[in-house]
Write an enzyme that holds these catalytic residues in place. Sequence first.
Site, mmCIF file in Angstrom:
data_model
loop_
_atom_site.group_PDB
_atom_site.id
_atom_site.type_symbol
_atom_site.label_atom_id
_atom_site.label_comp_id
_atom_site.label_asym_id
_atom_site.label_seq_id
_atom_site.Cartn_x
_atom_site.Cartn_y
_atom_site.Cartn_z
ATOM 1 N N LYS A 1 7.496 28.128 83.063
ATOM 2 C CA LYS A 1 7.089 26.754 82.722
ATOM 3 C C LYS A 1 7.800 26.271 81.454
ATOM 4 C CE LYS A 1 2.722 27.952 82.392
ATOM 5 N NZ LYS A 1 2.838 29.399 82.690
ATOM 6 N N ARG B 1 -6.043 24.452 82.492
ATOM 7 C CA ARG B 1 -6.151 25.833 82.949
ATOM 8 C C ARG B 1 -7.483 26.101 83.628
ATOM 9 N NH1 ARG B 1 -2.141 28.128 79.129
ATOM 10 N NH2 ARG B 1 -1.756 30.294 79.664
ATOM 11 N N ARG C 1 10.397 38.955 77.372
ATOM 12 C CA ARG C 1 10.524 37.605 76.790
ATOM 13 C C ARG C 1 10.666 37.646 75.267
ATOM 14 N NH1 ARG C 1 6.285 33.064 78.344
ATOM 15 N NH2 ARG C 1 4.769 34.711 77.942
ATOM 16 N N ARG D 1 6.081 37.355 71.246
ATOM 17 C CA ARG D 1 4.670 37.001 71.145
ATOM 18 C C ARG D 1 3.795 38.244 71.123
ATOM 19 N NH1 ARG D 1 3.782 32.434 75.693
ATOM 20 N NH2 ARG D 1 1.781 33.517 75.745
ATOM 21 N N ARG E 1 -4.438 38.368 81.227
ATOM 22 C CA ARG E 1 -4.000 36.973 81.387
ATOM 23 C C ARG E 1 -3.810 36.624 82.860
ATOM 24 N NH1 ARG E 1 0.936 37.444 77.563
ATOM 25 N NH2 ARG E 1 1.496 35.333 78.195
HETATM 26 P P1 ADP Z 1 5.951 30.561 80.985
HETATM 27 O O1 ADP Z 1 6.165 29.407 80.024
HETATM 28 O O2 ADP Z 1 5.567 30.089 82.359
HETATM 29 O O3 ADP Z 1 4.994 31.600 80.456
HETATM 30 P P2 ADP Z 1 8.712 31.267 80.283
HETATM 31 O O4 ADP Z 1 9.475 30.006 80.534
HETATM 32 O O5 ADP Z 1 8.421 31.612 78.862
HETATM 33 O O6 ADP Z 1 7.357 31.294 81.176
HETATM 34 O O7 ADP Z 1 9.529 32.448 80.992
HETATM 35 C C1 ADP Z 1 9.085 33.794 80.910
HETATM 36 C C2 ADP Z 1 10.290 34.727 80.791
HETATM 37 O O8 ADP Z 1 11.006 34.719 82.022
HETATM 38 C C3 ADP Z 1 11.282 34.328 79.698
HETATM 39 O O9 ADP Z 1 11.782 35.510 79.101
HETATM 40 C C4 ADP Z 1 12.384 33.581 80.465
HETATM 41 O O10 ADP Z 1 13.653 33.727 79.838
HETATM 42 C C5 ADP Z 1 12.366 34.257 81.828
HETATM 43 N N1 ADP Z 1 12.605 33.357 82.952
HETATM 44 C C6 ADP Z 1 12.132 32.082 83.099
HETATM 45 N N2 ADP Z 1 12.526 31.576 84.292
HETATM 46 C C7 ADP Z 1 13.233 32.554 84.910
HETATM 47 C C8 ADP Z 1 13.905 32.650 86.184
HETATM 48 N N3 ADP Z 1 13.888 31.630 87.054
HETATM 49 N N4 ADP Z 1 14.520 33.807 86.489
HETATM 50 C C9 ADP Z 1 14.529 34.844 85.618
HETATM 51 N N5 ADP Z 1 13.945 34.840 84.402
HETATM 52 C C10 ADP Z 1 13.289 33.698 84.053
HETATM 53 P P1 AMP Z 2 0.590 30.240 76.985
HETATM 54 O O1 AMP Z 2 1.523 30.054 75.832
HETATM 55 O O2 AMP Z 2 0.470 29.029 77.860
HETATM 56 O O3 AMP Z 2 0.921 31.493 77.787
HETATM 57 O O4 AMP Z 2 -0.869 30.460 76.367
HETATM 58 C C1 AMP Z 2 -1.140 31.550 75.505
HETATM 59 C C2 AMP Z 2 -2.654 31.707 75.345
HETATM 60 O O5 AMP Z 2 -3.201 30.531 74.710
HETATM 61 C C3 AMP Z 2 -3.460 31.870 76.627
HETATM 62 O O6 AMP Z 2 -3.493 33.215 77.082
HETATM 63 C C4 AMP Z 2 -4.844 31.365 76.187
HETATM 64 O O7 AMP Z 2 -5.523 32.346 75.409
HETATM 65 C C5 AMP Z 2 -4.480 30.217 75.240
HETATM 66 N N1 AMP Z 2 -4.387 28.910 75.943
HETATM 67 C C6 AMP Z 2 -3.262 28.137 76.077
HETATM 68 N N2 AMP Z 2 -3.540 27.020 76.750
HETATM 69 C C7 AMP Z 2 -4.861 27.067 77.067
HETATM 70 C C8 AMP Z 2 -5.735 26.208 77.789
HETATM 71 N N3 AMP Z 2 -5.303 25.053 78.345
HETATM 72 N N4 AMP Z 2 -7.041 26.596 77.916
HETATM 73 C C9 AMP Z 2 -7.492 27.733 77.376
HETATM 74 N N5 AMP Z 2 -6.725 28.602 76.702
HETATM 75 C C10 AMP Z 2 -5.404 28.275 76.537
#
Ligand code: ADP
Ligand code: AMP
Length: 216
Positions: A13, A88, A127, A161, A172
């Site tokens: 995302k 969420r 990541r 993170r 999660r």
């Molecule tokens: P989210 O925001 O949904 O948690 P991220 O955008 O942070 O996901 O992506 C999670 C990890 O996967 C990051 O390390 C990113 O570089 C990698 N990633 C994202 N999209 C792809 C893809 N289509 N193919 C391979 N790796 C990806």
């Molecule tokens: P994310 O960066 O989206 O993966 O979110 C990291 C963490 O933040 C999650 O595991 C939750 O603990 C908290 N969080 C983020 N967005 C929300 C939401 N909309 N509602 C509740 N918790 C959230």
Amino acid sequence: MKLILLGPPGAGKGTQAKRLEESRGLKQVSTGDMLRAAVHDGTPLGLEADRIMKAGKLVPDGIMIDMIAERIGQPDCRRGVILDGFPRTVRQAEALDAMLASRSQGLDAVIEMVVDDAVLVERIAGRYSCAKCGAVYHDKTQQPKSPGICDVCGSKEFKRRPDDNPQTVQARLQEYYQQTAPIVPYYKQKGLLRQVDGMAQVDAVTRQIEAVLEGL
Ligand code: ADP
Ligand code: AMP
């Protein structure tokens, strides 16, 4: 335009939201990033959120709804937003609908990024991001073009993170399937849901999302 990028942790995302900011002039609104900023600043909310995030649980709905209501009213969101990590829960989704309706606005699309669990775990394990601009990388699949230098801003500092560890990831994912997955039928029933194959390579996922947006 108002979009939601929906999908489990690691679906891509944030990666796609940053691309849409560039290509479409939309603003990424990531509730996870907002909470991490509160943790960094040591605010009372940050202290509470830190504990919850480290456990892989969700921050209470009321807090998140107030946070988003305040954020999407800010001037930089006027041209349009990509919600990343919100809503969420069904309660958050209902509150978002009410908040947009009160401004005579609505959602344009909810784009669900579908990815297998095993791949999510690998993506989260590898990541990391630029400490300065937040650009997202991966140890194996998304490395900077010049090793150790951010493609976007040139910074040499990166961070990981604290919740991107194998134990928290399981919690999660469980929260996602129990609390967040029910919003998929919620939006499907409203005719807003579009699915893309989040397993594809980053550029291919971007093309699928752009195709959805062209079709709106
Ligand atoms: P989210 O925001 O949904 O948690 P991220 O955008 O942070 O996901 O992506 C999670 C990890 O996967 C990051 O390390 C990113 O570089 C990698 N990633 C994202 N999209 C792809 C893809 N289509 N193919 C391979 N790796 C990806
Ligand atoms: P994310 O960066 O989206 O993966 O979110 C990291 C963490 O933040 C999650 O595991 C939750 O603990 C908290 N969080 C983020 N967005 C929300 C939401 N909309 N509602 C509740 N918790 C959230």
